[in-house]
Design an enzyme around this catalytic site. Structure first.
Site, PDB file in Angstrom:
ATOM      1  N   HIS A 318       0.873  -1.179   0.000  1.00  0.00           N
ATOM      2  CA  HIS A 318       0.000   0.000   0.000  1.00  0.00           C
ATOM      3  C   HIS A 318       0.905   1.222   0.000  1.00  0.00           C
ATOM      4  CE1 HIS A 318      -3.139   2.833   1.133  1.00  0.00           C
ATOM      5  NE2 HIS A 318      -4.001   1.899   0.800  1.00  0.00           N
ATOM      6  N   ASP A 375      -7.980  -5.182  -0.109  1.00  0.00           N
ATOM      7  CA  ASP A 375      -8.448  -6.027  -1.219  1.00  0.00           C
ATOM      8  C   ASP A 375      -8.126  -7.492  -1.024  1.00  0.00           C
ATOM      9  OD1 ASP A 375      -7.534  -3.198  -2.841  1.00  0.00           O
ATOM     10  OD2 ASP A 375      -9.525  -4.029  -3.129  1.00  0.00           O
TER      11      ASP A 375
HETATM   12  C1  SDX Z   1      -6.155   0.144  -2.893  1.00  0.00           C
HETATM   13  O1  SDX Z   1      -4.343   4.628  -2.037  1.00  0.00           O
HETATM   14  C2  SDX Z   1      -5.330   4.006  -1.404  1.00  0.00           C
HETATM   15  O2  SDX Z   1      -5.763   4.352  -0.327  1.00  0.00           O
HETATM   16  C3  SDX Z   1      -5.902   2.809  -2.158  1.00  0.00           C
HETATM   17  C4  SDX Z   1      -6.916   1.997  -1.407  1.00  0.00           C
HETATM   18  C5  SDX Z   1      -8.167   2.772  -1.162  1.00  0.00           C
HETATM   19  O3  SDX Z   1      -8.910   2.399  -0.232  1.00  0.00           O
HETATM   20  O4  SDX Z   1      -8.474   3.696  -1.981  1.00  0.00           O
HETATM   21  O5  SDX Z   1      -6.377   1.553  -0.157  1.00  0.00           O
HETATM   22  C6  SDX Z   1      -7.322   0.765  -2.208  1.00  0.00           C
HETATM   23  O6  SDX Z   1      -5.875   0.492  -4.016  1.00  0.00           O
HETATM   24  C7  SDX Z   1      -5.315  -0.844  -2.120  1.00  0.00           C
HETATM   25  C8  SDX Z   1      -4.070  -1.330  -2.953  1.00  0.00           C
HETATM   26  C9  SDX Z   1      -4.568  -2.433  -3.880  1.00  0.00           C
HETATM   27  N1  SDX Z   1      -3.519  -2.818  -4.851  1.00  0.00           N
HETATM   28  C10 SDX Z   1      -2.885  -4.002  -4.786  1.00  0.00           C
HETATM   29  O7  SDX Z   1      -3.077  -4.837  -3.888  1.00  0.00           O
HETATM   30  C11 SDX Z   1      -1.967  -4.254  -5.975  1.00  0.00           C
HETATM   31  C12 SDX Z   1      -0.634  -4.793  -5.452  1.00  0.00           C
HETATM   32  N2  SDX Z   1       0.041  -3.723  -4.730  1.00  0.00           N
HETATM   33  C13 SDX Z   1       1.063  -2.962  -5.487  1.00  0.00           C
HETATM   34  O8  SDX Z   1       0.651  -2.695  -6.803  1.00  0.00           O
HETATM   35  C14 SDX Z   1       1.562  -1.756  -4.688  1.00  0.00           C
HETATM   36  O9  SDX Z   1       1.800  -2.200  -3.418  1.00  0.00           O
HETATM   37  C15 SDX Z   1       0.718  -0.500  -4.599  1.00  0.00           C
HETATM   38  C16 SDX Z   1       0.342   0.013  -5.941  1.00  0.00           C
HETATM   39  C17 SDX Z   1      -0.509  -0.750  -3.806  1.00  0.00           C
HETATM   40  C18 SDX Z   1       1.561   0.548  -3.868  1.00  0.00           C
HETATM   41  O10 SDX Z   1       2.609   0.850  -4.723  1.00  0.00           O
HETATM   42  P1  SDX Z   1       3.737   1.861  -4.257  1.00  0.00           P
HETATM   43  O11 SDX Z   1       3.497   2.549  -2.990  1.00  0.00           O
HETATM   44  O12 SDX Z   1       4.042   2.712  -5.456  1.00  0.00           O
HETATM   45  O13 SDX Z   1       4.834   0.842  -3.910  1.00  0.00           O
HETATM   46  P2  SDX Z   1       6.165   0.774  -4.648  1.00  0.00           P
HETATM   47  O14 SDX Z   1       5.929   0.426  -6.080  1.00  0.00           O
HETATM   48  O15 SDX Z   1       6.933   2.020  -4.328  1.00  0.00           O
HETATM   49  O16 SDX Z   1       6.779  -0.504  -3.904  1.00  0.00           O
HETATM   50  C19 SDX Z   1       7.882  -0.401  -3.062  1.00  0.00           C
HETATM   51  C20 SDX Z   1       8.610  -1.725  -3.255  1.00  0.00           C
HETATM   52  C21 SDX Z   1       9.042  -1.963  -4.700  1.00  0.00           C
HETATM   53  O17 SDX Z   1      10.174  -2.818  -4.656  1.00  0.00           O
HETATM   54  P3  SDX Z   1      11.669  -2.122  -4.691  1.00  0.00           P
HETATM   55  O18 SDX Z   1      11.691  -1.246  -5.962  1.00  0.00           O
HETATM   56  O19 SDX Z   1      11.758  -1.301  -3.418  1.00  0.00           O
HETATM   57  O20 SDX Z   1      12.632  -3.283  -4.760  1.00  0.00           O
HETATM   58  O21 SDX Z   1       7.727  -2.822  -2.916  1.00  0.00           O
HETATM   59  C22 SDX Z   1       7.530  -3.617  -4.080  1.00  0.00           C
HETATM   60  C23 SDX Z   1       7.907  -2.770  -5.286  1.00  0.00           C
HETATM   61  O22 SDX Z   1       8.323  -3.582  -6.364  1.00  0.00           O
HETATM   62  N3  SDX Z   1       6.099  -3.995  -4.067  1.00  0.00           N
HETATM   63  C24 SDX Z   1       5.653  -5.214  -4.332  1.00  0.00           C
HETATM   64  C25 SDX Z   1       4.265  -5.131  -4.151  1.00  0.00           C
HETATM   65  N4  SDX Z   1       3.923  -3.887  -3.814  1.00  0.00           N
HETATM   66  C26 SDX Z   1       5.072  -3.179  -3.778  1.00  0.00           C
HETATM   67  N5  SDX Z   1       6.290  -6.366  -4.682  1.00  0.00           N
HETATM   68  C27 SDX Z   1       5.499  -7.442  -4.869  1.00  0.00           C
HETATM   69  N6  SDX Z   1       4.146  -7.452  -4.700  1.00  0.00           N
HETATM   70  C28 SDX Z   1       3.522  -6.313  -4.349  1.00  0.00           C
HETATM   71  N7  SDX Z   1       2.181  -6.316  -4.191  1.00  0.00           N
END
Ligand code: SDX
Length: 441
Positions: A318, A375
């Protein structure tokens, strides 16, 4: 709107100083303090004073507005709606009361709540002409495509509540959107399964009415299970609002151009559809089905870590929560209650619990604070309730409509509100002369 304090008790302005080490020039930027959460540096005059823009793609360090609706502390896993913890609202309140709270800022009296519920109930029907819009879609159209289309079209039917400068019209549009979303959503489902549309009933509560429109058929009486109605109501509460997330920011930015409220909410629905955002609940179920068995979990954990693999663990991580999403905690409990009540032994829940356990022991997820989010569990409950996967994000958009409407209203009523128009760091070609075709290489 009360501006955050930007001065100490002695009247001294709180500021931060920025120095350009290329010129030695310094600028003082005011600091504003809210009631909770980080202070903010007021950079509204940054470009005027420095000739430079700030740079923050994804807005990870940017507060785009002042708001008093929802507060999130990502490190502590805290979510407050008008100051009330989400856990208490989910346990002790109901969705109509939470809608009133988000829109009005205070919990209603019994009379206020009754009047609000009546106001919503009497707006649940849809203009009959809109039912013909559904027939223009293919039966296998994704319900979210239908939601974007139908909600966007509402301004063509409810033109008498599109003048955003009129508080009464804003209120009517808000009621219409909250009231009609369950009807529109249920009709999208009925259309996809080839069953006749079911009209809302004024003798049913909001969540109960939605399940009734979803699952009843004209051929027989249908009684909504009180347990499912309560679970659905709680799911709506948990999805109602969430600060300045992608879809809410989309609604605010759309509204800042004075677009009508129906168009703004349609934009929010479009943004929520993305699998990185509200589309994640549907993606979680598809991921669990793809994993299939707990023996394959390590394979998918490896893929989630592989930067060359676009696969991410859906339902984990998140932008704000670097702790457990408090909504996931409530949903996890509710999930077990619903499955126990339904007598459902859902192997997907077992798989999900095993995936959660393994992920939360893995350094990659622990180091990045990637916890299950709202989710992760919602899809499993909805699936157990007989809701098809393609409807999961539709339900999210149904519940989030009150949050979008409350945030949109706050934006419209904010005297400092301007049209949203970010700038950029330009890295394209510098000015060059046009080359006639005959002279091109
Ligand atoms: C919702 O914003 C809100 O409030 C949203 C929400 C709401 O109520 O409106 O809460 C609802 O959208 C919840 C989120 C649902 N999405 C998912 O579950 C999809 C999977 N999650 C990822 O896509 C991700 O975690 C996000 C999009 C939710 C957050 O992305 P960020 O903050 O941009 O995270 P990031 O890309 O900066 O990640 C930091 C690190 C990265 O690795 P490094 O570059 O540091 O090596 O964490 C990794 C990312 O690759 N990472 C993941 C991951 N989420 C982040 N790796 C594997 N699986 C994941 N799910």
């Amino acid at each position: 709107m009360s501006q955050g304090e930007d001065a100490t008790a002695a009247g001294v302005r709180n500021t931060v100083t920025m120095t350009d080490n290329r010129t030695g020039q310094s600028w003082e930027m005011p600091v504003m303090t809210g009631s909770l959460g980080p202070d903010v540096v007021d950079v509204r005059r940054f470009y005027a004073e420095t000739g430079m823009f700030t740079y923050d793609p994804g807005f990870t360090s940017t507060s785009a507005c002042e708001s008093s609706i929802t507060f999130i502390d990502g490190d502590e896993g805290v979510l407050l709606h008008r100051g009330y913890p989400i856990e208490q609202l989910a346990e002790q309140s109901d969705f109509m009361e939470v809608c009133y709270l988000l829109l009005n800022g205070e919990l209603p009296s019994a009379e206020e709540k009754s009047n609000f519920e009546k106001g919503i109930t009497y707006h649940t029907m849809l203009h009959e002409q809109l039912s013909y819009f559904y027939r223009g879609f293919r039966r296998d159209a994704h319900p979210m495509a239908i939601m974007v289309g139908i909600v966007g079209a509402l301004s063509a039917f409810y033109h008498d509540s599109t003048d955003i400068s009129d508080p009464q019209q804003r209120l009517v549009a808000s009621y219409r959107l909250i009231a009609k979303m369950p009807t529109i959503a249920a009709m999208a489902y009925k259309f996809s399964v080839g069953q006749p549309f079911v009209y809302p009933r004024n003798d049913l509560k909001y969540a109960e009415n939605f399940l009734y429109m979803l699952f009843s058929v004209p051929a027989e009486d249908y009684k909504v299970s009180p347990v499912l109605a309560r679970a659905m109501d709680r799911i709506f509460i948990l999805h109602a609002d969430h600060e300045q997330n992608a879809s809410t920011s989309t609604v605010r930015i759309s509204g800042s151009s004075a677009a009508n409220p129906f168009a703004c909410i349609a934009a929010g629905i479009a943004s929520l559809w993305g699998p990185a955002h509200g589309g994640a609940n549907e993606a979680v179920l598809r991921m669990l089905h793809e994993i299939g068995h707990k023996n394959r979990i390590p394979e998918f954990i490896l893929r989630a870590k592989d930067k060359d693999d676009p696969f991410r663990l859906m339902g984990f991580g998140h932008r704000v929560y670097k702790n457990y999403d408090p909504r996931a905690t409530v949903l996890r409990k509710s999930c077990h209650e619903v499955l126990d009540e339904m007598g459902v032994e859902d192997p997907l829940l077992e798989l999900a619990m095993e995936l959660e356990r393994i992920a939360l022991e893995d350094d990659y997820f622990v180091d990045r604070k990637l916890f299950p989010n709202v989710d992760f569990y919602s899809g499993i409950i909805l699936s157990a309730m007989g809701i098809p996967t393609s409807m999961f994000t539709v339900l999210f958009s149904l519940a989030r409509t009150v949050g979008w409407v409350a945030q949109w209203t706050e934006m419209i009523e904010d005297p400092s509100q301007k049209i949203s128009r970010p700038r950029q760091l330009y890295t394209g070609p510098k000015k060059r002369e046009y080359v006639p075709m005959a002279e091109r290489g």
